[in-house]
Design a protein around this motif. Structure first.
Motif, PDB file in Angstrom:
ATOM      1  N   UNK A   7       0.827  -1.210   0.000  1.00  0.00           N
ATOM      2  CA  UNK A   7       0.000   0.000   0.000  1.00  0.00           C
ATOM      3  C   UNK A   7       0.857   1.254   0.000  1.00  0.00           C
ATOM      4  N   UNK A   8       0.353   2.244  -0.677  1.00  0.00           N
ATOM      5  CA  UNK A   8       0.930   3.580  -0.638  1.00  0.00           C
ATOM      6  C   UNK A   8       0.221   4.316   0.479  1.00  0.00           C
ATOM      7  N   UNK A   9       0.947   5.078   1.273  1.00  0.00           N
ATOM      8  CA  UNK A   9       0.302   5.758   2.385  1.00  0.00           C
ATOM      9  C   UNK A   9       0.899   7.132   2.600  1.00  0.00           C
ATOM     10  N   UNK A  10       0.158   7.961   3.276  1.00  0.00           N
ATOM     11  CA  UNK A  10       0.557   9.315   3.625  1.00  0.00           C
ATOM     12  C   UNK A  10       0.436   9.466   5.133  1.00  0.00           C
ATOM     13  N   UNK A  11       1.419  10.098   5.738  1.00  0.00           N
ATOM     14  CA  UNK A  11       1.396  10.313   7.181  1.00  0.00           C
ATOM     15  C   UNK A  11       1.078  11.779   7.465  1.00  0.00           C
ATOM     16  N   UNK A  12       0.194  11.992   8.413  1.00  0.00           N
ATOM     17  CA  UNK A  12      -0.113  13.342   8.891  1.00  0.00           C
ATOM     18  C   UNK A  12       0.264  13.398  10.371  1.00  0.00           C
ATOM     19  N   UNK A  13       0.820  14.509  10.794  1.00  0.00           N
ATOM     20  CA  UNK A  13       1.274  14.648  12.182  1.00  0.00           C
ATOM     21  C   UNK A  13       0.167  15.060  13.140  1.00  0.00           C
ATOM     22  N   UNK A  14      -1.016  15.282  12.648  1.00  0.00           N
ATOM     23  CA  UNK A  14      -2.126  15.661  13.508  1.00  0.00           C
ATOM     24  C   UNK A  14      -3.413  15.711  12.716  1.00  0.00           C
ATOM     25  N   UNK A  15      -4.501  15.936  13.429  1.00  0.00           N
ATOM     26  CA  UNK A  15      -5.812  15.950  12.792  1.00  0.00           C
ATOM     27  C   UNK A  15      -5.971  17.040  11.749  1.00  0.00           C
ATOM     28  N   UNK A  16      -5.519  18.245  12.063  1.00  0.00           N
ATOM     29  CA  UNK A  16      -5.657  19.363  11.130  1.00  0.00           C
ATOM     30  C   UNK A  16      -4.878  19.090   9.835  1.00  0.00           C
ATOM     31  N   UNK A  17      -3.653  18.584   9.980  1.00  0.00           N
ATOM     32  CA  UNK A  17      -2.850  18.256   8.801  1.00  0.00           C
ATOM     33  C   UNK A  17      -3.495  17.120   8.000  1.00  0.00           C
ATOM     34  N   UNK A  18      -4.069  16.155   8.687  1.00  0.00           N
ATOM     35  CA  UNK A  18      -4.742  15.060   8.007  1.00  0.00           C
ATOM     36  C   UNK A  18      -5.923  15.535   7.180  1.00  0.00           C
ATOM     37  N   UNK A  19      -6.724  16.415   7.755  1.00  0.00           N
ATOM     38  CA  UNK A  19      -7.878  16.963   7.026  1.00  0.00           C
ATOM     39  C   UNK A  19      -7.398  17.766   5.820  1.00  0.00           C
ATOM     40  N   UNK A  20      -6.343  18.547   6.002  1.00  0.00           N
ATOM     41  CA  UNK A  20      -5.820  19.359   4.897  1.00  0.00           C
ATOM     42  C   UNK A  20      -5.306  18.479   3.763  1.00  0.00           C
ATOM     43  N   UNK A  21      -4.590  17.426   4.085  1.00  0.00           N
ATOM     44  CA  UNK A  21      -4.118  16.499   3.045  1.00  0.00           C
ATOM     45  C   UNK A  21      -5.303  15.820   2.362  1.00  0.00           C
ATOM     46  N   UNK A  22      -6.286  15.441   3.126  1.00  0.00           N
ATOM     47  CA  UNK A  22      -7.478  14.814   2.572  1.00  0.00           C
ATOM     48  C   UNK A  22      -8.183  15.769   1.603  1.00  0.00           C
ATOM     49  N   UNK A  23      -8.226  17.044   1.974  1.00  0.00           N
ATOM     50  CA  UNK A  23      -8.892  18.055   1.154  1.00  0.00           C
ATOM     51  C   UNK A  23      -8.102  18.341  -0.132  1.00  0.00           C
ATOM     52  N   UNK A  24      -6.793  18.529   0.001  1.00  0.00           N
ATOM     53  CA  UNK A  24      -5.985  18.941  -1.150  1.00  0.00           C
ATOM     54  C   UNK A  24      -5.638  17.794  -2.086  1.00  0.00           C
ATOM     55  N   UNK A  26      -7.629  15.341  -3.046  1.00  0.00           N
ATOM     56  CA  UNK A  26      -8.955  14.788  -3.272  1.00  0.00           C
ATOM     57  C   UNK A  26      -8.911  13.541  -4.153  1.00  0.00           C
ATOM     58  N   UNK A  27      -9.546  12.497  -3.679  1.00  0.00           N
ATOM     59  CA  UNK A  27      -9.657  11.262  -4.449  1.00  0.00           C
ATOM     60  C   UNK A  27      -8.477  10.323  -4.299  1.00  0.00           C
TER      61      UNK A  27
END
Length: 116
Positions: A7-24, A26-27
């Motif tokens: 699997x390819x994955x992305x790490x976020x250091x917190x909730x706000x960063x996770x939401x921002x990555x999810x938003x930017x 997209x898909x």
């Protein structure tokens, strides 16, 4: 662990960063694995925001705390499940398999996807 599954994955250091990555990005995300307790924004709040962006997002919550106390925090959030930490490798694999095969979304928040 996820690399072993190819699997390819992305790490976020917190909730706000996770939401921002999810938003930017997209898909890009098929499944989101997130802890209940994170810096800057809790897991439940991050999940709510992600689901507001994409109502069919598949989010798997996890925590090292007792799930009974966490049920209230995720009540009403359409997550695919909850995994208590530490969890066994096979339980993570089973939960991801369920998510990827379209059987995951809509699971009630208080159903556990595996045992530690």
């Amino acid at each position: 662990m996820l690399q072993k599954l190819g699997m390819d994955f992305t790490i976020a250091r917190g909730g706000r960063e996770g939401v921002e990555k999810f938003r930017t990005e997209d898909g890009r995300f098929d499944v989101v694995l997130m802890d209940m307790t994170m810096p800057e924004m809790s897991g439940p709040e991050a999940a709510r925001q992600m689901l507001n962006l994409k109502s069919d997002a598949k989010i798997l919550m996890m925590s090292g705390y007792n799930s009974e106390h966490l049920d209230e925090q995720i009540k009403g959030i359409n997550v695919i499940g909850f995994m208590p930490k530490p969890f066994a490798w096979e339980n993570l694999c089973r939960s991801l398999h369920t998510a990827f095969n379209g059987n995951g979304n809509g699971t009630s928040a208080n159903q556990s996807t595996g045992n530690a």
